[in-house]
Design a protein around this motif. Structure first.
Motif, PDB file in Angstrom:
ATOM      1  N   GLY A  36       0.808  -1.204   0.000  1.00 26.05           N
ATOM      2  CA  GLY A  36       0.000   0.000   0.000  1.00 26.05           C
ATOM      3  C   GLY A  36       0.842   1.254   0.000  1.00 26.05           C
ATOM      4  O   GLY A  36       0.503   2.250   0.634  1.00 26.05           O
ATOM      5  N   SER A  37       1.969   1.215  -0.709  1.00 24.46           N
ATOM      6  CA  SER A  37       2.951   2.296  -0.633  1.00 24.46           C
ATOM      7  C   SER A  37       2.483   3.571  -1.318  1.00 24.46           C
ATOM      8  O   SER A  37       2.000   3.541  -2.451  1.00 24.46           O
ATOM      9  CB  SER A  37       4.272   1.863  -1.266  1.00 24.46           C
ATOM     10  OG  SER A  37       4.862   0.837  -0.503  1.00 24.46           O
ATOM     11  N   THR A  38       2.653   4.688  -0.631  1.00 20.73           N
ATOM     12  CA  THR A  38       2.405   6.003  -1.210  1.00 20.73           C
ATOM     13  C   THR A  38       3.620   6.451  -2.009  1.00 20.73           C
ATOM     14  O   THR A  38       4.681   5.807  -1.988  1.00 20.73           O
ATOM     15  CB  THR A  38       2.149   7.029  -0.100  1.00 20.73           C
ATOM     16  OG1 THR A  38       3.334   7.124   0.711  1.00 20.73           O
ATOM     17  CG2 THR A  38       0.967   6.630   0.763  1.00 20.73           C
ATOM     18  N   ILE A  39       3.499   7.588  -2.685  1.00 23.21           N
ATOM     19  CA  ILE A  39       4.639   8.175  -3.390  1.00 23.21           C
ATOM     20  C   ILE A  39       5.777   8.448  -2.418  1.00 23.21           C
ATOM     21  O   ILE A  39       6.951   8.193  -2.718  1.00 23.21           O
ATOM     22  CB  ILE A  39       4.198   9.455  -4.139  1.00 23.21           C
ATOM     23  CG1 ILE A  39       3.481   9.063  -5.437  1.00 23.21           C
ATOM     24  CG2 ILE A  39       5.380  10.385  -4.418  1.00 23.21           C
ATOM     25  CD1 ILE A  39       2.860  10.226  -6.189  1.00 23.21           C
ATOM     26  N   SER A  40       5.459   8.954  -1.235  1.00 19.45           N
ATOM     27  CA  SER A  40       6.491   9.243  -0.234  1.00 19.45           C
ATOM     28  C   SER A  40       7.205   7.971   0.209  1.00 19.45           C
ATOM     29  O   SER A  40       8.436   7.952   0.359  1.00 19.45           O
ATOM     30  CB  SER A  40       5.865   9.941   0.979  1.00 19.45           C
ATOM     31  OG  SER A  40       5.239  11.144   0.617  1.00 19.45           O
ATOM     32  N   GLN A  41       6.466   6.900   0.420  1.00 23.51           N
ATOM     33  CA  GLN A  41       7.077   5.629   0.809  1.00 23.51           C
ATOM     34  C   GLN A  41       7.935   5.053  -0.317  1.00 23.51           C
ATOM     35  O   GLN A  41       9.015   4.510  -0.064  1.00 23.51           O
ATOM     36  CB  GLN A  41       5.994   4.630   1.209  1.00 23.51           C
ATOM     37  CG  GLN A  41       5.328   4.936   2.528  1.00 23.51           C
ATOM     38  CD  GLN A  41       4.174   4.001   2.806  1.00 23.51           C
ATOM     39  OE1 GLN A  41       3.056   4.214   2.351  1.00 23.51           O
ATOM     40  NE2 GLN A  41       4.433   2.937   3.541  1.00 23.51           N
ATOM     41  N   GLN A  42       7.453   5.146  -1.541  1.00 21.21           N
ATOM     42  CA  GLN A  42       8.246   4.667  -2.677  1.00 21.21           C
ATOM     43  C   GLN A  42       9.554   5.445  -2.786  1.00 21.21           C
ATOM     44  O   GLN A  42      10.610   4.875  -3.072  1.00 21.21           O
ATOM     45  CB  GLN A  42       7.443   4.812  -3.964  1.00 21.21           C
ATOM     46  CG  GLN A  42       6.271   3.857  -4.080  1.00 21.21           C
ATOM     47  CD  GLN A  42       5.479   4.072  -5.359  1.00 21.21           C
ATOM     48  OE1 GLN A  42       6.045   4.238  -6.433  1.00 21.21           O
ATOM     49  NE2 GLN A  42       4.167   4.098  -5.254  1.00 21.21           N
ATOM     50  N   LEU A  43       9.483   6.761  -2.539  1.00 18.64           N
ATOM     51  CA  LEU A  43      10.691   7.574  -2.598  1.00 18.64           C
ATOM     52  C   LEU A  43      11.666   7.179  -1.492  1.00 18.64           C
ATOM     53  O   LEU A  43      12.876   7.084  -1.738  1.00 18.64           O
ATOM     54  CB  LEU A  43      10.341   9.061  -2.486  1.00 18.64           C
ATOM     55  CG  LEU A  43      11.541  10.020  -2.443  1.00 18.64           C
ATOM     56  CD1 LEU A  43      12.371   9.917  -3.724  1.00 18.64           C
ATOM     57  CD2 LEU A  43      11.075  11.458  -2.225  1.00 18.64           C
ATOM     58  N   ALA A  44      11.153   6.936  -0.285  1.00 20.68           N
ATOM     59  CA  ALA A  44      12.015   6.506   0.820  1.00 20.68           C
ATOM     60  C   ALA A  44      12.776   5.243   0.439  1.00 20.68           C
ATOM     61  O   ALA A  44      13.989   5.124   0.669  1.00 20.68           O
ATOM     62  CB  ALA A  44      11.171   6.268   2.077  1.00 20.68           C
ATOM     63  N   LYS A  45      12.071   4.290  -0.160  1.00 17.54           N
ATOM     64  CA  LYS A  45      12.716   3.045  -0.601  1.00 17.54           C
ATOM     65  C   LYS A  45      13.762   3.323  -1.670  1.00 17.54           C
ATOM     66  O   LYS A  45      14.891   2.830  -1.600  1.00 17.54           O
ATOM     67  CB  LYS A  45      11.667   2.071  -1.138  1.00 17.54           C
ATOM     68  CG  LYS A  45      12.240   0.726  -1.579  1.00 17.54           C
ATOM     69  CD  LYS A  45      11.283  -0.042  -2.469  1.00 17.54           C
ATOM     70  CE  LYS A  45      11.249   0.540  -3.874  1.00 17.54           C
ATOM     71  NZ  LYS A  45      10.493  -0.290  -4.827  1.00 17.54           N
ATOM     72  N   ASN A  46      13.401   4.117  -2.664  1.00 18.73           N
ATOM     73  CA  ASN A  46      14.319   4.380  -3.771  1.00 18.73           C
ATOM     74  C   ASN A  46      15.586   5.098  -3.320  1.00 18.73           C
ATOM     75  O   ASN A  46      16.684   4.810  -3.803  1.00 18.73           O
ATOM     76  CB  ASN A  46      13.623   5.204  -4.860  1.00 18.73           C
ATOM     77  CG  ASN A  46      12.605   4.409  -5.639  1.00 18.73           C
ATOM     78  OD1 ASN A  46      12.596   3.184  -5.586  1.00 18.73           O
ATOM     79  ND2 ASN A  46      11.720   5.087  -6.350  1.00 18.73           N
ATOM     80  N   LEU A  47      15.444   6.042  -2.398  1.00 20.08           N
ATOM     81  CA  LEU A  47      16.592   6.828  -1.957  1.00 20.08           C
ATOM     82  C   LEU A  47      17.548   6.021  -1.080  1.00 20.08           C
ATOM     83  O   LEU A  47      18.776   6.159  -1.205  1.00 20.08           O
ATOM     84  CB  LEU A  47      16.138   8.066  -1.188  1.00 20.08           C
ATOM     85  CG  LEU A  47      15.518   9.207  -1.992  1.00 20.08           C
ATOM     86  CD1 LEU A  47      15.027  10.308  -1.052  1.00 20.08           C
ATOM     87  CD2 LEU A  47      16.521   9.794  -2.992  1.00 20.08           C
TER      88      LEU A  47
END
Length: 233
Positions: A111-122
């Motif tokens: 259920g990842s948001t854009i913010s969560q996806q960014l945290a993972k990517n960074l």
């Protein structure tokens, strides 16, 4: 022996604190400075090298105002409809994902948001575990606390994987359409957004019916996609 046991117990805690201090420092830096390369980019390029693939990294940072509004709306419609209003977490989406994971017996979605996806990517990687999701949540909370929505979205738009070695809106627009990211049409933006959950699958299956169907769904949703307030000024 007791002293050694204490050290062994304290070590994971110390590493957790040090990692999060490192992350927080980078989050503060990224409010003004573009990342040289994200953790996910490094992981992916190392993966390609291990597989013997001769692939070069194409990552081109562009500022927020040089990325098409069409692409912004397409990604919000596709990935996180409540991005402009939530605090980094879509609690209803998380509850739905937990139910799906419990039913399947393994972690399939978060259920990842854009913010969560960014945290993972960074800062993280592709592994799927509740420990990794917990760390992702901690990073997301830190990022949302000190970074405005425009900057979070700008970082996200520049960090997304679109194809083998292709990261960020500008590199993707040039690769797929031979044009800058600011010039993408609604159709082009929707098709790019449809690739996000599985970019390498769609790279290998460009005529996938699923890609075509999802593009059409995103096109229908784009009209109601809510952008951060500054986009409306």
């Amino acid at each position: 022996m007791l002293r050694l046991l204490k050290w062994l117990l304290a070590l994971p805690v110390a590493l957790f604190i040090l990692f999060n201090a490192y992350v927080y420092g980078n989050i503060i830096t990224y409010r003004a400075v573009a990342p040289h390369q994200t953790a996910f980019m490094s992981m992916r390029m190392n993966q390609f090298a291990r597989e013997g693939r001769d692939i070069e990294l194409d990552y081109r940072w562009v500022p927020y105002n040089r990325i098409s509004t069409n692409l912004k709306k397409a990604l919000i419609a596709s990935e996180d409809a409540r991005f402009a209003e939530h605090d980094g977490f879509d609690w209803s989406g998380i509850q739905s994902a937990l139910k799906r994971n419990q039913k399947s017996g393994k972690i399939q979605s978060g259920g990842s948001t854009i913010s969560q996806q960014l945290a993972k990517n960074l800062f993280l990687n592709e592994s799927r575990s509740y420990i990794r999701k917990g760390e992702e949540a901690a990073i997301t909370a830190m990022m949302e606390a000190v970074t405005d929505k425009d900057r979070i979205f700008e970082l996200y738009l520049n960090a997304i994987e679109w194809h083998y070695g292709i990261f960020g809106a500008e590199a993707a627009a040039q690769y797929f359409y031979k044009k800058p990211a600011e010039s993408m049409s609604k159709q082009q933006a929707a098709k790019l957004a449809a690739r996000v959950p599985a970019p390498l699958f769609y790279a290998d299956n460009p005529k996938s019916k699923r890609l075509h169907n999802k593009t059409n769904i995103i096109l229908r949703r784009m009209g109601s996609a809510a952008l951060p307030e500054s986009d409306l000024e």
